[in-house]
Design a protein around this motif. Structure first.
Motif, PDB file in Angstrom:
ATOM      1  N   UNK A 205       0.947  -1.246   0.068  1.00  0.00           N
ATOM      2  CA  UNK A 205       0.007   0.117   0.062  1.00  0.00           C
ATOM      3  C   UNK A 205       0.787   1.340  -0.082  1.00  0.00           C
ATOM      4  N   UNK A 206       2.045   1.352   0.852  1.00  0.00           N
ATOM      5  CA  UNK A 206       2.865   2.570   1.209  1.00  0.00           C
ATOM      6  C   UNK A 206       3.403   2.530  -0.311  1.00  0.00           C
ATOM      7  N   UNK A 207       3.914   1.541  -1.050  1.00  0.00           N
ATOM      8  CA  UNK A 207       4.421   1.718  -2.171  1.00  0.00           C
ATOM      9  C   UNK A 207       3.710   2.156  -3.296  1.00  0.00           C
ATOM     10  N   UNK A 208       2.333   1.850  -3.352  1.00  0.00           N
ATOM     11  CA  UNK A 208       1.476   2.090  -4.364  1.00  0.00           C
ATOM     12  C   UNK A 208       1.275   3.705  -4.192  1.00  0.00           C
ATOM     13  N   UNK A 209       0.844   4.132  -2.986  1.00  0.00           N
ATOM     14  CA  UNK A 209       0.669   5.451  -2.576  1.00  0.00           C
ATOM     15  C   UNK A 209       1.947   6.410  -3.227  1.00  0.00           C
ATOM     16  N   UNK A 210       3.342   5.811  -2.777  1.00  0.00           N
ATOM     17  CA  UNK A 210       4.325   6.650  -3.257  1.00  0.00           C
ATOM     18  C   UNK A 210       4.437   6.895  -4.919  1.00  0.00           C
ATOM     19  N   UNK A 211       4.217   5.625  -5.655  1.00  0.00           N
ATOM     20  CA  UNK A 211       4.466   5.409  -6.936  1.00  0.00           C
ATOM     21  C   UNK A 211       3.369   6.500  -7.583  1.00  0.00           C
ATOM     22  N   UNK A 212       2.246   6.435  -7.143  1.00  0.00           N
ATOM     23  CA  UNK A 212       1.191   6.982  -7.711  1.00  0.00           C
ATOM     24  C   UNK A 212       1.144   8.964  -7.555  1.00  0.00           C
ATOM     25  N   UNK A 213       1.824   9.024  -6.688  1.00  0.00           N
ATOM     26  CA  UNK A 213       2.364  10.430  -6.221  1.00  0.00           C
ATOM     27  C   UNK A 213       3.762  10.814  -6.725  1.00  0.00           C
ATOM     28  N   UNK A 214       4.446  10.106  -7.430  1.00  0.00           N
ATOM     29  CA  UNK A 214       5.811  10.307  -7.618  1.00  0.00           C
ATOM     30  C   UNK A 214       5.962  11.556  -8.719  1.00  0.00           C
ATOM     31  N   UNK A 215       7.022  12.194  -8.423  1.00  0.00           N
ATOM     32  CA  UNK A 215       7.624  13.368  -9.426  1.00  0.00           C
ATOM     33  C   UNK A 215       8.661  12.922 -10.023  1.00  0.00           C
ATOM     34  N   UNK A 216       9.326  13.699 -11.051  1.00  0.00           N
ATOM     35  CA  UNK A 216      10.658  13.485 -11.843  1.00  0.00           C
ATOM     36  C   UNK A 216      11.802  13.288 -10.700  1.00  0.00           C
ATOM     37  N   UNK A 217      11.677  14.381  -9.851  1.00  0.00           N
ATOM     38  CA  UNK A 217      12.731  14.494  -8.652  1.00  0.00           C
ATOM     39  C   UNK A 217      12.561  13.015  -7.912  1.00  0.00           C
ATOM     40  N   UNK A 218      11.414  12.637  -7.410  1.00  0.00           N
ATOM     41  CA  UNK A 218      11.500  11.458  -6.662  1.00  0.00           C
ATOM     42  C   UNK A 218      11.225  10.045  -7.229  1.00  0.00           C
ATOM     43  N   UNK A 219      11.422   9.897  -8.554  1.00  0.00           N
ATOM     44  CA  UNK A 219      10.909   8.695  -9.217  1.00  0.00           C
ATOM     45  C   UNK A 219      12.009   7.647  -8.998  1.00  0.00           C
ATOM     46  N   UNK A 220      13.280   7.945  -8.823  1.00  0.00           N
ATOM     47  CA  UNK A 220      14.335   7.154  -8.623  1.00  0.00           C
ATOM     48  C   UNK A 220      14.212   6.580  -7.447  1.00  0.00           C
ATOM     49  N   UNK A 221      13.943   7.482  -6.161  1.00  0.00           N
ATOM     50  CA  UNK A 221      13.831   6.937  -4.819  1.00  0.00           C
ATOM     51  C   UNK A 221      12.684   6.076  -4.753  1.00  0.00           C
ATOM     52  N   UNK A 222      11.641   6.299  -5.622  1.00  0.00           N
ATOM     53  CA  UNK A 222      10.366   5.569  -5.333  1.00  0.00           C
ATOM     54  C   UNK A 222      10.574   4.101  -6.026  1.00  0.00           C
ATOM     55  N   UNK A 223      11.423   4.090  -7.025  1.00  0.00           N
ATOM     56  CA  UNK A 223      11.468   2.721  -7.729  1.00  0.00           C
ATOM     57  C   UNK A 223      12.525   2.067  -6.832  1.00  0.00           C
ATOM     58  N   UNK A 224      13.544   2.623  -6.063  1.00  0.00           N
ATOM     59  CA  UNK A 224      14.507   1.894  -5.230  1.00  0.00           C
ATOM     60  C   UNK A 224      13.529   1.249  -4.173  1.00  0.00           C
ATOM     61  N   UNK A 225      12.662   1.916  -3.521  1.00  0.00           N
ATOM     62  CA  UNK A 225      11.793   1.261  -2.560  1.00  0.00           C
ATOM     63  C   UNK A 225      10.820   0.273  -3.228  1.00  0.00           C
ATOM     64  N   UNK A 226      10.178   0.239  -4.436  1.00  0.00           N
ATOM     65  CA  UNK A 226       9.416  -0.623  -4.967  1.00  0.00           C
ATOM     66  C   UNK A 226      10.393  -1.807  -5.035  1.00  0.00           C
ATOM     67  N   UNK A 227      11.586  -1.994  -5.520  1.00  0.00           N
ATOM     68  CA  UNK A 227      12.328  -3.059  -5.841  1.00  0.00           C
ATOM     69  C   UNK A 227      12.872  -3.524  -4.401  1.00  0.00           C
ATOM     70  N   UNK A 228      13.059  -2.726  -3.512  1.00  0.00           N
ATOM     71  CA  UNK A 228      13.265  -3.524  -2.120  1.00  0.00           C
ATOM     72  C   UNK A 228      12.133  -4.240  -1.418  1.00  0.00           C
ATOM     73  N   UNK A 229      10.948  -3.563  -1.874  1.00  0.00           N
ATOM     74  CA  UNK A 229       9.838  -4.284  -1.129  1.00  0.00           C
ATOM     75  C   UNK A 229       9.558  -5.529  -1.826  1.00  0.00           C
ATOM     76  N   UNK A 230       9.714  -5.435  -3.175  1.00  0.00           N
ATOM     77  CA  UNK A 230       9.422  -6.712  -3.971  1.00  0.00           C
ATOM     78  C   UNK A 230      10.507  -7.862  -3.512  1.00  0.00           C
ATOM     79  N   UNK A 231      11.738  -7.546  -3.513  1.00  0.00           N
ATOM     80  CA  UNK A 231      12.852  -8.474  -2.856  1.00  0.00           C
ATOM     81  C   UNK A 231      12.216  -8.983  -1.714  1.00  0.00           C
ATOM     82  N   UNK A 232      11.902  -7.957  -0.540  1.00  0.00           N
ATOM     83  CA  UNK A 232      11.611  -8.580   0.648  1.00  0.00           C
ATOM     84  C   UNK A 232      10.205  -9.410   0.592  1.00  0.00           C
ATOM     85  N   UNK A 233       9.293  -9.282  -0.226  1.00  0.00           N
ATOM     86  CA  UNK A 233       8.281  -9.941  -0.190  1.00  0.00           C
ATOM     87  C   UNK A 233       8.434 -11.512  -0.745  1.00  0.00           C
ATOM     88  N   UNK A 234       9.269 -11.492  -1.908  1.00  0.00           N
ATOM     89  CA  UNK A 234       9.730 -12.754  -2.491  1.00  0.00           C
ATOM     90  C   UNK A 234      10.418 -13.607  -1.267  1.00  0.00           C
TER      91      UNK A 234
END
Length: 431
Positions: A205-234
């Motif tokens: 949920x937190x990842x989806x909220x961050x992703x849907x509200x991302x900006x050009x300046x925050x995109x790289x940080x959001x995608x890093x959070x996305x990848x870490x959460x995917x890895x943690x889930x798996x």
């Protein structure tokens, strides 16, 4: 005169009529059926229908009615996690069914429907253990209303809002957005994780909220959070030693991540989604093993169905979420393969199983036990069996259609036809 001496006005074969294709009327098999390896028959019932009738007549099921328990709204805060933090198995089985209607509007005008597929379902019944059938019974002919969406797909259709494929893909690609805005989707009820939500759901949920509200300046940080959460889930959710609630939660979390990566447009994210597809399929298959597929009471009419009250709103909501999630998991993989031009028409996979869910906007929209029990006793409901909407189209209205049913009605009949149905039956205007 049709083959076999059956008098009929219909000149094209049954399969071409259902799929709205031009039939060359060749005997014993027209060119379309020969090419697609469909059973070809003219007028009257096809061999598939005759087989379906005999199969339906030999199937039966009955379950003692569980006690009707009126749950107070306070059960919401401690009911879900307590009920489902145990390992349960639900039986699964298959059932043959007749083909879909010739068209939605013709069905409304002519009132011609199959009688062999009756309402079915004990919604949210008590969990029982039992043998799980692995037989498969459906073929392409059973999906004759939906198959053309895949068979006739062209990339340009994704830019035309009037096409079925454009509508469906837009629904799929916005799952993470819907989750971020409403903490719910067409397959995950908003109250499912209201109390003690699993950490995987909170992270997704937190990842989806961050992703849907991302900006050009925050995109790289959001995608890093996305990848870490995917890895943690798996890493933390792999294996089979989890409760039913945990098994459902991990699929919901991964599906949210998948829709982000599948439709972001970034080639690296697309490849990551492709790499994790086998994991999503394996986890989704675990849901098929635990789901209550509404096997035991498929011949109940509406009056008898109301008597089979679920033990609680929470149990029904969980069981319905499992049923819906499994179907959407299959659809997500199917359309992903279609968009990547990786589909295999000869491999029908788990679409050969019978899948059922409850069509009721009133039950699914209930936000507490009072609203649920009131809807159960006052509002109509249908159990959709193998995507056959005959009974609903005969007795239902546009106001009864929930968002999951809307997806498969559009797939079967088209967006404009469903809009017409909703407006003519209840003056409901679809967006």
């Amino acid at each position: 005169m049709a083959p076999g001496g059956i008098s009929t006005r219909q000149k094209s074969c049954n399969a071409c009529v259902k799929s709205k294709r031009r039939c060359d009327k060749q005997i014993p098999s027209c060119g379309n059926c020969l090419k697609r390896r469909f059973p070809c028959s003219y007028g009257g019932k096809s061999a598939m229908q005759s087989h379906s009738n005999s199969a339906s007549g030999s199937s039966s099921g009955s379950v003692a009615s569980p006690p009707a328990v009126y749950e107070s709204s306070s059960a919401l805060h401690n009911g879900f996690s307590a009920i489902f933090d145990m390992d349960l198995d639900f039986p699964d089985a298959t059932l043959h069914f007749d083909g879909a209607l010739e068209s939605l509007l013709n069905s409304m005008a002519d009132n011609q429907f199959n009688d062999t597929d009756k309402l079915s379902g004990l919604l949210g019944r008590d969990a029982q253990t039992g043998p799980s059938s692995t037989s498969k019974s459906l073929s392409r002919i059973d999906y004759s209303k939906i198959a053309p969406v895949c068979d006739d797909f062209e990339p340009w259709q994704l830019t035309d809002p009037s096409t079925r494929i454009c509508y469906i893909v837009n629904v799929l690609k916005n799952f993470h957005t819907t989750f971020a805005q409403y903490k719910s989707t067409i397959y995950m009820h908003g109250q499912l994780y209201a109390s003690n939500p699993p950490r995987w759901i909170l992270q997704a949920f937190a990842t989806c909220v961050l992703y849907t509200s991302q900006t050009a300046a925050t995109r790289g940080f959001v995608l890093k959070i996305l990848q870490e959460n995917v890895n943690n889930l798996i890493h933390t959710a792999s294996g089979t030693s989890f409760t039913p609630r945990e098994k459902l939660a991990r699929v919901h979390a991964l599906m949210a991540y998948q829709t982000i990566r599948m439709f972001d447009g970034d080639i690296a994210l697309n490849q990551q989604a492709q790499n994790d597809m086998p994991i999503m399929e394996a986890w989704n298959e675990e849901l098929r093993k635990i789901r209550d597929n509404l096997n035991d009471v498929f011949e109940l009419d509406m009056i008898e169905l109301r008597k089979k009250q679920p033990e609680s709103w929470e149990r029904w909501l969980f069981a319905e979420s499992v049923r819906r999630t499994y179907i959407i998991g299959l659809a997500l993989r199917t359309f992903w393969d279609l968009l990547r031009d990786q589909g295999d028409e000869s491999d029908f996979g788990n679409w050969e199983y019978i899948h059922r869910w409850t069509l009721s906007r009133h039950l699914w929209a209930a936000q507490n036990s009072f609203d649920f029990w009131r809807a159960w006793n006052e509002k109509p409901m249908w159990v959709i069996n193998a995507f056959c909407f005959d009974e609903f189209l005969r007795t239902g209205k546009g106001d009864d259609i929930d968002d999951l049913a809307l997806v498969f009605l559009v797939l079967s009949f088209g967006l404009d036809e469903v809009k017409t149905f909703c407006y003519e039956t209840s003056r409901r205007l679809l967006e």
